[in-house]
Design a protein around this motif. Structure first.
Motif, mmCIF file in Angstrom:
data_model
loop_
_atom_site.group_PDB
_atom_site.id
_atom_site.type_symbol
_atom_site.label_atom_id
_atom_site.label_comp_id
_atom_site.label_asym_id
_atom_site.label_seq_id
_atom_site.Cartn_x
_atom_site.Cartn_y
_atom_site.Cartn_z
ATOM 1 N N VAL A 135 74.332 29.784 -63.528
ATOM 2 C CA VAL A 135 73.000 29.296 -63.875
ATOM 3 C C VAL A 135 72.919 27.798 -63.606
ATOM 4 O O VAL A 135 73.817 27.049 -63.997
ATOM 5 N N VAL A 136 71.850 27.384 -62.951
ATOM 6 C CA VAL A 136 71.615 25.957 -62.709
ATOM 7 C C VAL A 136 70.576 25.467 -63.715
ATOM 8 O O VAL A 136 69.556 26.130 -63.931
ATOM 9 N N SER A 137 70.848 24.324 -64.328
ATOM 10 C CA SER A 137 69.861 23.702 -65.220
ATOM 11 C C SER A 137 70.043 22.184 -65.129
ATOM 12 O O SER A 137 70.884 21.715 -64.361
ATOM 13 N N ARG A 138 69.257 21.431 -65.911
ATOM 14 C CA ARG A 138 69.220 19.985 -65.677
ATOM 15 C C ARG A 138 69.928 19.168 -66.763
ATOM 16 O O ARG A 138 69.978 19.557 -67.923
ATOM 17 N N TYR A 139 70.408 18.035 -66.358
ATOM 18 C CA TYR A 139 71.050 17.107 -67.290
ATOM 19 C C TYR A 139 70.092 16.782 -68.432
ATOM 20 O O TYR A 139 68.904 16.552 -68.214
ATOM 21 N N ILE A 140 70.660 16.723 -69.616
ATOM 22 C CA ILE A 140 69.965 16.354 -70.864
ATOM 23 C C ILE A 140 68.950 17.409 -71.310
ATOM 24 O O ILE A 140 68.265 17.212 -72.301
ATOM 25 N N ALA A 141 68.819 18.521 -70.574
ATOM 26 C CA ALA A 141 67.855 19.547 -71.006
ATOM 27 C C ALA A 141 68.431 20.343 -72.175
ATOM 28 O O ALA A 141 69.633 20.598 -72.228
ATOM 29 N N SER A 146 72.896 29.110 -79.009
ATOM 30 C CA SER A 146 73.853 30.222 -78.924
ATOM 31 C C SER A 146 74.737 29.946 -77.707
ATOM 32 O O SER A 146 74.379 29.155 -76.838
ATOM 33 N N MET A 147 75.883 30.613 -77.623
ATOM 34 C CA MET A 147 76.892 30.159 -76.654
ATOM 35 C C MET A 147 76.397 30.154 -75.198
ATOM 36 O O MET A 147 76.712 29.237 -74.437
ATOM 37 N N GLY A 148 75.615 31.170 -74.829
ATOM 38 C CA GLY A 148 75.078 31.183 -73.466
ATOM 39 C C GLY A 148 74.051 30.080 -73.276
ATOM 40 O O GLY A 148 74.124 29.293 -72.325
ATOM 41 N N ALA A 149 73.099 30.018 -74.208
ATOM 42 C CA ALA A 149 72.042 29.007 -74.105
ATOM 43 C C ALA A 149 72.639 27.597 -74.152
ATOM 44 O O ALA A 149 72.158 26.676 -73.485
ATOM 45 N N LEU A 150 73.720 27.440 -74.921
ATOM 46 C CA LEU A 150 74.366 26.129 -75.025
ATOM 47 C C LEU A 150 75.044 25.754 -73.703
ATOM 48 O O LEU A 150 75.101 24.584 -73.334
ATOM 49 N N SER A 151 75.536 26.756 -73.002
ATOM 50 C CA SER A 151 76.119 26.498 -71.683
ATOM 51 C C SER A 151 75.052 26.015 -70.709
ATOM 52 O O SER A 151 75.328 25.225 -69.812
ATOM 53 N N ILE A 152 73.850 26.517 -70.875
ATOM 54 C CA ILE A 152 72.742 26.120 -70.011
ATOM 55 C C ILE A 152 72.239 24.727 -70.409
ATOM 56 O O ILE A 152 71.761 23.957 -69.583
ATOM 57 N N THR A 153 72.381 24.415 -71.693
ATOM 58 C CA THR A 153 71.967 23.106 -72.206
ATOM 59 C C THR A 153 72.776 21.984 -71.542
ATOM 60 O O THR A 153 73.970 22.138 -71.296
ATOM 61 N N GLY A 154 72.103 20.867 -71.266
ATOM 62 C CA GLY A 154 72.763 19.762 -70.565
ATOM 63 C C GLY A 154 73.016 18.545 -71.431
ATOM 64 O O GLY A 154 72.885 17.415 -70.962
ATOM 65 N N LEU A 155 73.364 18.781 -72.705
ATOM 66 C CA LEU A 155 73.594 17.664 -73.634
ATOM 67 C C LEU A 155 75.040 17.705 -74.119
ATOM 68 O O LEU A 155 75.364 18.433 -75.063
ATOM 69 N N PRO A 156 75.937 16.932 -73.493
ATOM 70 C CA PRO A 156 77.358 17.001 -73.868
ATOM 71 C C PRO A 156 77.583 16.809 -75.360
ATOM 72 O O PRO A 156 78.455 17.461 -75.950
#
Ligand SMILES: Cc1ncc(COP(=O)(O)O)c(C=O)c1O
Length: 448
Positions: A135-141, A146-156
């Protein structure tokens, strides 16, 4: 009543910061305002959490919930249907762009995002491309926790505690034009560059490994990055070229927030999936949905086919009844039209704040704005970690609240104040927001 900190574990909250003081406790809402336990009134500048789109105190939504609970409180959507879910799914598909006609209900946004990623993977397995899973998503998005959604999230900052996450989350640049690393003087060229970064990421990863691109119409986290002109058009072309699904994460950006029922409509692009939640019920009950195109459901329509996914409370009858009543309010009061008619006034009222030395950028669309704070307007220099700590966490959030404005001072990217009032708000509320911000930001500047 026990102290709020004795047993209640608040979300994304430094609990220790309340050890010496009272937790603000909100007890009532009416229209665009809420009241705390001491009877003080606040303008709800964030619609709760981008949720209460129709405004507080709508008794007809409460009544719709009570009526449904009295009739049928609960039944699962696992092999059975109930009328409010059927009717709501139909209503939603009449509002979505194109052939987004298949509504999979969840209880919130993270679950909708999770379901979308799972559907993308399961779909490609069924159409003979089983290696497509990333899945591609954007920095800081922000796309959920949840674990999948968090992987997509771009906030270290909100991920590292929970690593290792689900593999396959690829990050690309966002559309922060104010801090554009390239083409900072040309929004069209910048949009093209940012979209092409998605193509480059897909190439780098291998197109046969990438399943989906998750983008918000306006990226919330980082402070409201609208898409530059041509951005989504180009993203759509890229997704088509590489057979990658375009997921429009509209957990915030649907239900009138941007002056349309869906953000994709506002910016004129056709997603393969929309994820939504929050304003779908205006917060009177929890609900989310993943809305997929007919094409994506097709491989699951074989005799033994099924999307092996579900949650107990997804499409809860009470939540669906509330959503239907909420959409009645939207239609009767033309809330979406109200946003379109007033968004220019909201923007120009906020733009008055440009005369303050601390205000670097005012950006957004509809009733969804971010105001970026800077140390130096000319150089756009931002605050260092210690200053951010002192200014945002130490002063601004509390000072704005004490002054009667509930909104969000956020520094997950550069420091911003975020605003997303209920959609019933008008000039009176815009002026109140501007005046409180003016006073508090002036005070913040003098403390630097
Ligand atoms: C774009 C986006 N996606 C997903 C989520 C997660 O939604 P929830 O908090 O309902 O799980 C959010 C929440 O703010 C969001 O803004």
């Amino acid at each position: 009543m026990a102290n709020a900190t004795d047993h209640l574990w608040m979300h994304f909250t430094r609990m220790a910061s309340y050890s010496a003081g009272e937790v603000p406790t909100i007890v009532r809402g009416e229209g665009a305002y809420v009241w705390d336990a001491q009877g003080r009134r606040y303008l709800d500048g964030l619609a709760g959490l981008f949720v209460v789109n129709a405004g507080h105190g709508r008794t007809e939504l409460a009544e719709a919930a009570a009526k449904q609970a009295g009739e049928l409180a609960y039944f699962p959507l696992w092999s059975y249907a109930h009328p409010t879910a059927v009717e709501l799914a139909e209503r939603i598909s009449s509002l979505t762009p194109g052939d987004l006609n298949r509504v999979f209900f969840t209880t919130g946004g993270s679950e909708a995002v999770e379901a979308a990623w799972k559907l993308a993977r399961a779909y490609f397995k069924r159409v003979g491309k089983p290696t497509k899973h990333k899945v591609v998503s954007r920095y800081i998005a922000y796309h959920g926790t949840s674990m999948g959604a968090l992987s997509i999230t771009g906030l270290p900052g909100i991920k590292t505690d929970f690593e290792p996450l689900v593999p396959g989350g690829i990050k690309v640049p966002n559309t922060n034009f104010y801090r554009a690393p390239e083409h900072g003087d040309d929004p069209v060229a910048f949009g093209r560059w940012a979209a092409d970064e998605i193509a480059r990421a897909i190439e780098r990863e291998g197109p046969d490994t990438v399943a989906a691109v998750f983008l918000e119409p306006v990226q919330n986290s980082g402070g409201c990055f609208p898409p530059p002109p041509g951005y989504f058009e180009r993203v759509r072309e890229i997704c088509d070229a590489y057979d990658v699904l375009l997921v429009s994460d509209e957990v915030i950006c649907s239900w009138g927030r941007l002056g349309e029922y869906f953000g994709a409509v506002r910016y004129g692009y056709q997603p393969d999936i929309i994820t939504t939640a929050k304003g779908i019920t205006s917060g009177y009950a929890p609900l989310g949905a993943m809305i997929a195109s007919d094409r994506l459901m097709e491989p699951f329509l074989t005799e033994t086919g099924m999307f092996a996914h579900g949650v107990t409370f997804g499409g809860h009858p009470v939540s669906c009844a509330v959503a239907l009543a909420n959409l009645e309010v939207f239609a009767r009061e033309d809330l979406v039209g109200h946003v379109r008619a007033n968004e220019g006034a909201f923007r120009s009222t906020l733009e008055k704040l440009h005369d303050l030395p601390i205000v670097g950028d005012v950006r957004g669309d509809g009733y969804f704005y971010g105001i970026e704070l800077v140390k130096d307007k000319t150089t756009r220099e931002t605050f260092d970690e210690a200053e951010s700590e002192r200014l945002l966490r130490g002063f601004l959030s509390t000072a704005l609240f004490d002054a009667g404005l509930y909104c969000r001072a956020d520094d997950r990217g550069d420091p911003v104040v975020q605003l997303a009032p209920p959609l019933i708000a008008g000039q009176q509320q815009f002026d109140e927001i501007e005046q409180i911000l003016r006073t508090v930001l002036t005070e913040a500047w003098s403390r630097l």
